[in-house]
Design a protein around this motif. Structure first.
Motif, PDB file in Angstrom:
ATOM      1  N   SER A 213       0.792  -1.141  -0.161  1.00 48.38           N
ATOM      2  CA  SER A 213      -0.005  -0.075  -0.114  1.00 48.38           C
ATOM      3  C   SER A 213       0.963   1.360  -0.155  1.00 48.38           C
ATOM      4  O   SER A 213       0.214   2.117   0.322  1.00 48.38           O
ATOM      5  CB  SER A 213      -0.987   0.144   1.211  1.00 48.38           C
ATOM      6  OG  SER A 213      -1.584  -1.062   1.205  1.00 48.38           O
TER       7      SER A 213
ATOM      8  N   ASN B 353      -7.722   0.449   6.434  1.00 44.12           N
ATOM      9  CA  ASN B 353      -7.257  -0.109   5.241  1.00 44.12           C
ATOM     10  C   ASN B 353      -7.658   0.654   3.998  1.00 44.12           C
ATOM     11  O   ASN B 353      -6.751   0.386   3.193  1.00 44.12           O
ATOM     12  CB  ASN B 353      -7.995  -1.691   5.406  1.00 44.12           C
ATOM     13  CG  ASN B 353      -7.348  -2.490   6.077  1.00 44.12           C
ATOM     14  OD1 ASN B 353      -6.351  -3.150   5.536  1.00 44.12           O
ATOM     15  ND2 ASN B 353      -7.708  -3.085   7.133  1.00 44.12           N
ATOM     16  N   TYR B 356      -4.673   3.808   3.744  1.00 40.90           N
ATOM     17  CA  TYR B 356      -3.331   3.636   3.939  1.00 40.90           C
ATOM     18  C   TYR B 356      -2.615   4.436   2.827  1.00 40.90           C
ATOM     19  O   TYR B 356      -1.521   5.054   3.164  1.00 40.90           O
ATOM     20  CB  TYR B 356      -2.803   1.935   3.846  1.00 40.90           C
ATOM     21  CG  TYR B 356      -3.034   1.530   5.129  1.00 40.90           C
ATOM     22  CD1 TYR B 356      -2.792   1.916   6.275  1.00 40.90           C
ATOM     23  CD2 TYR B 356      -3.569   0.161   5.070  1.00 40.90           C
ATOM     24  CE1 TYR B 356      -3.280   1.328   7.365  1.00 40.90           C
ATOM     25  CE2 TYR B 356      -3.907  -0.661   6.280  1.00 40.90           C
ATOM     26  CZ  TYR B 356      -3.765  -0.039   7.485  1.00 40.90           C
ATOM     27  OH  TYR B 356      -4.116  -0.821   8.456  1.00 40.90           O
ATOM     28  N   ALA B 357      -2.862   4.362   1.505  1.00 42.72           N
ATOM     29  CA  ALA B 357      -2.202   4.956   0.404  1.00 42.72           C
ATOM     30  C   ALA B 357      -2.449   6.439   0.544  1.00 42.72           C
ATOM     31  O   ALA B 357      -1.589   7.132  -0.076  1.00 42.72           O
ATOM     32  CB  ALA B 357      -2.520   4.356  -0.899  1.00 42.72           C
ATOM     33  N   VAL B 407     -10.080  -3.185  -0.724  1.00 39.75           N
ATOM     34  CA  VAL B 407      -8.965  -3.082  -1.510  1.00 39.75           C
ATOM     35  C   VAL B 407      -9.151  -2.111  -2.767  1.00 39.75           C
ATOM     36  O   VAL B 407      -8.406  -1.148  -3.065  1.00 39.75           O
ATOM     37  CB  VAL B 407      -8.211  -4.511  -2.201  1.00 39.75           C
ATOM     38  CG1 VAL B 407      -6.690  -4.185  -2.567  1.00 39.75           C
ATOM     39  CG2 VAL B 407      -8.138  -5.635  -0.636  1.00 39.75           C
ATOM     40  N   ARG B 410      -9.371   1.554  -1.685  1.00 40.43           N
ATOM     41  CA  ARG B 410      -8.194   2.178  -1.308  1.00 40.43           C
ATOM     42  C   ARG B 410      -7.367   2.745  -2.639  1.00 40.43           C
ATOM     43  O   ARG B 410      -7.214   4.150  -2.403  1.00 40.43           O
ATOM     44  CB  ARG B 410      -7.206   1.213  -0.917  1.00 40.43           C
ATOM     45  CG  ARG B 410      -5.652   1.794  -0.499  1.00 40.43           C
ATOM     46  CD  ARG B 410      -4.643   0.606  -0.186  1.00 40.43           C
ATOM     47  NE  ARG B 410      -5.100  -0.131   1.150  1.00 40.43           N
ATOM     48  CZ  ARG B 410      -4.964  -1.461   1.215  1.00 40.43           C
ATOM     49  NH1 ARG B 410      -4.195  -2.132   0.380  1.00 40.43           N
ATOM     50  NH2 ARG B 410      -5.322  -2.043   2.309  1.00 40.43           N
ATOM     51  N   TRP B 411      -7.619   2.209  -3.587  1.00 37.68           N
ATOM     52  CA  TRP B 411      -7.075   3.001  -4.896  1.00 37.68           C
ATOM     53  C   TRP B 411      -7.909   4.059  -5.783  1.00 37.68           C
ATOM     54  O   TRP B 411      -7.714   4.668  -6.068  1.00 37.68           O
ATOM     55  CB  TRP B 411      -6.658   1.764  -5.891  1.00 37.68           C
ATOM     56  CG  TRP B 411      -5.733   0.923  -5.230  1.00 37.68           C
ATOM     57  CD1 TRP B 411      -5.882  -0.431  -5.117  1.00 37.68           C
ATOM     58  CD2 TRP B 411      -4.477   1.164  -4.675  1.00 37.68           C
ATOM     59  NE1 TRP B 411      -4.642  -0.981  -4.430  1.00 37.68           N
ATOM     60  CE2 TRP B 411      -3.880  -0.017  -4.124  1.00 37.68           C
ATOM     61  CE3 TRP B 411      -3.841   2.469  -4.600  1.00 37.68           C
ATOM     62  CZ2 TRP B 411      -2.568   0.048  -3.536  1.00 37.68           C
ATOM     63  CZ3 TRP B 411      -2.378   2.294  -3.911  1.00 37.68           C
ATOM     64  CH2 TRP B 411      -1.927   1.317  -3.488  1.00 37.68           C
ATOM     65  N   THR B 414      -7.365   6.962  -3.648  1.00 35.33           N
ATOM     66  CA  THR B 414      -6.167   7.335  -4.043  1.00 35.33           C
ATOM     67  C   THR B 414      -6.097   8.152  -5.376  1.00 35.33           C
ATOM     68  O   THR B 414      -5.345   8.703  -6.028  1.00 35.33           O
ATOM     69  CB  THR B 414      -5.185   6.319  -4.186  1.00 35.33           C
ATOM     70  OG1 THR B 414      -5.177   5.657  -2.861  1.00 35.33           O
ATOM     71  CG2 THR B 414      -3.784   6.798  -4.298  1.00 35.33           C
TER      72      THR B 414
END
Lengths: 327, 511
Positions: A213, B353, B356-357, B407, B410-411, B414
């Motif tokens: 990450s 979770n 994080y990025a 998951v 997260r992107w 971002t």
């Protein structure tokens, strides 16, 4: 089987009352409270102002060491060198003042710097040298203690007045308690509010997921050990300040008390779990037990037995609870 | 021959939760015969052999050994009946000797001490049975994979196994080693040992098998002789139309800029001279068998693994090698193959979770933007319909589909424009699968580019605009989306063009 367990988990969690959840999450605090109550009933000397301040002073060194160690354990590492690093920092600080005749404030800064650097060296060995933290800090335990003896030639060295002030009083409050509160607050802020703090939980929880990450895992590892060194140095200064001199054998074996405090406080040696408030409670549990057994005139030999049993029982209850809980 | 089967799986069924993975399959294993199990990844082969080995118990149907109904409660029960499994991951202790490994768990004893002489003799006898002549005092870890495998077979035989399950035994072997292994199999066959054999290499089936059971989606398709043509085997394996469960839409009408360009990418021994590019609004599927190097390509692009040669450009800018941070800043998002091991911190809350990025990028002087992180996480969780109690729930307690969506989230938070998806729907139920496909549509509609690795061919065919097929670490062919058949993909995927090169690489590595 796994699937069934996780599917029913949310329902289970929803059914638990907030009070029960608080008690389950703060087992060590409940334990401390029960312990206090029992001692209050057993002896009138326990719940007195002077005794409570005494407990605070005794807890300060262990708690500050354990705060630093909490960073490392949250990130799934271990630091066995905190006792030795505390001694080295205190001795270095005293040397700067007494032997190098530099100003007292420089002795304080120098001492803290020595601790931070020692921790950072362990951190580099773990992050870049790929040493297991157990081994890296076991080596540092020996190196730091050895350097302490080299610097002091095995004899105590007087501390700077600024360091002795840390062991003194601030009005009615003993300075160690003030330092304990400030150090605890700072440590909690770091863990909860800074990016680095959240990264520590991620690295400890799942290093590979954290790395994928974009978490700079190696930098996080160096930071946790450097912080552990910094807090160990502060604990070392507190200890030497109370005695007005740095002792070559100071804080020997304290790393075990510090580890005990962190795990009694609910942190997991597997990483990703741990709180500063828990660690504080863990340190207080250890100190209150010792204090109470002293008040009850139990021999110090037996005290060690009791402490050992308490550690095993506290962590045992905690892991049983975790096993039954979802995930 | 008229022998009775050693073992019969009679009309067995197996479900995990709501998912039925085996539906009424019957397989017989005869003494002195090699029964091949053939099917795509996820067709149910491994579940079947786990039933034979006692790891899983069937929900329906019967297991017969020597014609009698048995219950294989665990692996000990099946071993007691003479059934042994040689797993892909070998069950050997590398730091102990060959003799110790062969006698593991039943060390001969004398006066309470280990009787080393008897142990060595037992081991030697076991090795003799398969014609393997190595020093029994050698440490197992110092042997090559092929010999370790033979040691494991010797161990199974010394436990009086009369039926061996060989789970992709050739996957990690060179051609020469395969020949040696087949000689052993041939010898065992002549001595009446029954075998179950799994391999993705179709050419091996005719070489070693007697009969082939073909599985598809957990169902029994056909049992054919081993000398059936490869084309026919492929057709049996994949032969079905793509159902309309893949809602691919192409809604992007902006400029078709090249977002990702990979040139001559090579890693040590795993991938070899891989080049391709992906445009805005495009989904490129990476197909191929397990071990073809698909995952490695994604990991190299994402900066997870280093590469030896080649370049990766994102929006025209070259990415530095093996820097995950730089890849993320350039807009690359990576959804790894194993979400539990590599994608998520299972004990941490959903909120963390997802964030994080973006933790560092949104922070002010090192302090986390807690309110902002939470709000962004809540927004994206609502948008992706992540089903959870609240953001503070540990992500490990969510279902597989919701974990996977976390998951992705997260992107999305971002703002990644190049998404590398490795088996994005593995272990996800059907409903969540469609939601993930819709998510891919939304990403490309917004001008993003997607590279998808998947072992499920229908998914690759259904969702990709172009398909790159990998075999042996390099791209063996490119197929335009739309009118591609599964047979065409499989033929490219099993083309062993690289086998000789592999042999060379592995030999260099061993000696």
């Amino acid at each position: 089987m796994n699937k069934v367990a996780t599917a029913t988990a949310p329902k289970k969690a929803a059914g638990v009352s907030p009070v029960r959840k608080f008690l389950a999450d703060n087992g060590a605090l409940v334990g401390l409270f029960v312990l206090g109550l029992a001692l209050f009933i057993a002896t009138p000397d326990f719940l007195t102002g002077p005794n409570l301040l005494n407990i605070g002073i005794q807890a300060s060194v262990i708690a500050v060491l354990a705060f630093g160690l909490t960073f490392v354990i949250v990130a799934a590492g271990i630091d066995l060198s905190v006792g030795s690093v505390a001694a080295l920092s205190a001795m270095g600080s005293a040397w700067i003042f007494s032997q190098a005749s530099l100003p007292g404030w420089l002795a304080v800064v120098g001492g803290l710097l020595i601790g931070t650097l020692s921790g950072a060296v362990s951190g580099f060995a773990v992050a870049y040298g790929r040493l297991p933290s157990f081994i890296a800090t076991l080596a540092m335990l020996s190196v730091a203690r050895g350097l302490t003896l080299v610097i002091s030639d095995g004899r105590p060295i007087p501390t700077a007045p600024e360091v002795s002030f840390l062991g003194g009083d601030l009005g009615v409050l003993p300075m160690p308690i003030v330092v304990l509160v400030i150090a605890g607050t700072v440590a909690a802020l770091i863990l909860n509010f800074t990016v680095m703090g959240r990264y520590m939980y991620a690295v400890g929880g799942n290093t590979e997921a954290a790395r994928l990450s974009g978490v700079p895992v190696r930098r996080v590892l160096v930071t946790v050990f450097a912080l552990s060194g910094l807090f160990a140095a502060l604990a070392g200064l507190l200890l030497s300040g109370r005695l007005d001199s740095a002792q070559p054998q100071a804080a020997a074996g304290y790393e075990l008390d510090a580890i005990a405090a962190v795990v009694i406080g609910g942190a997991s040696l597997a990483g990703g779990v741990g709180r500063i408030s828990g660690t504080l409670v863990g340190a207080l549990v250890l100190v209150v037990i010792r204090n109470g057994l002293n008040l009850l005139n139990v021999s110090s030999f037996w005290q060690q037995v009791v402490i050992g049993v308490v550690i095993a029982v506290a962590v045992g209850i905690d892991s049983l609870r975790r096993k039954n809980a979802p995930h | 021959m008229t022998d009775n089967p050693i073992l019969t799986l009679d009309n067995v069924t197996k479900s995990f939760g709501p998912v039925t993975v085996i539906k009424g399959v019957t397989v017989n294993v005869y003494p002195g015969k090699v029964q091949v199990l053939l099917g795509e990844n996820g067709a149910g082969k491994s579940t079947l052999i786990k039933m034979m080995a006692g790891v899983h118990q069937p929900d329906g149907g019967r297991i017969l050994v020597d014609g009698e109904k048995v219950r294989l409660a665990d692996t000990n029960a099946s071993e007691a009946l003479g059934i042994a499994t040689i797993h892909q991951e070998l069950n050997l202790v590398g730091s102990m000797t060959v003799a110790e490994n062969i006698c593991m768990g039943r060390f001969p004893r004398r006066f309470g001490l280990v009787d080393r002489r008897t142990m060595r003799n037992t081991a030697k006898a076991a090795l003799d049975r398969i014609g393997l002549h190595i020093d029994v005092d050698h440490k197992v870890g110092e042997l090559g994979i092929a010999r370790q495998q033979l040691v494991e077979i010797a161990k199974a035989l010394s436990l009086e196994a009369r039926m061996l399950i060989l789970d992709e035994p050739t996957a990690a072997l060179t051609k020469r080693e395969i020949t040696a292994l087949f000689a052993v199999v041939e010898d065992l066959r002549s001595r009446g040992v029954g075998m179950v054999f799994i391999s993705h290499h179709l050419d091996e089936i005719a070489a070693i098998g007697n009969s082939v059971s073909v599985l598809r989606d957990g169902e029994f398709v056909a049992e054919v002789p081993a000398d059936t043509s490869e084309d026919e085997l492929v057709r049996l394996m994949v032969g079905r139309s793509i159902e309309q469960q893949f809602p691919r839409r192409r809604d992007y009408d902006g400029p078709a800029d090249t977002l990702l360009e990979v040139n001559g990418l090579s890693t040590k021994g795993l991938i070899n001279d891989v080049s391709f590019s992906v445009k805005a609004g495009e989904i490129v599927g990476l197909a191929g068998l397990m071990g073809a190097g698909r995952t490695e390509v994604l990991r190299a692009i994402a900066g997870v693994d280093p590469y030896v040669n080649g370049t990766v450009h994102v929006r025209g800018k070259e990415l530095p090698k093996s820097s995950i941070g730089a890849a993320i800043r350039a807009g690359v998002g990576h959804v790894p193959e194993d979400r539990k091991a590599h994608g998520l911190v299972l004990g941490a809350p959903v909120n963390e979770n997802i964030g994080y990025a973006t933790l560092a990028a949104t922070a002010k002087s090192g302090l986390v933007d807690r309110r902002g992180q939470r709000k962004r996480a809540q927004d994206v969780a609502d948008k992706l319909r992540i089903r959870m109690q609240n953001l503070d729930q540990p992500v490990g307690s969510l279902s597989g589909g919701n974990q996977q969506k976390t998951v992705f989230a997260r992107w999305i938070v971002t703002n990644s424009s190049v998404l590398l998806l490795d088996e994005p729907t593995r272990g996800v139920d059907v409903g969540a699968k469609v939601e993930i496909y819709e998510l891919m549509n939304a990403i490309t509609a917004a001008g993003g580019a997607v590279v998808m690795v998947s072992s499920e061919l229908p998914e690759v065919l259904g969702m990709s605009d172009r398909i790159l097929v990998m075999s042996g670490g390099h791209i063996s062919g490119e197929l335009a989306g739309g009118d591609v058949t599964q047979d065409a993909v499989m033929m490219l995927a099993v083309r062993d063009v690289q086998r000789d090169l592999e042999d060379k690489l592995m030999e260099d590595g061993h000696e």
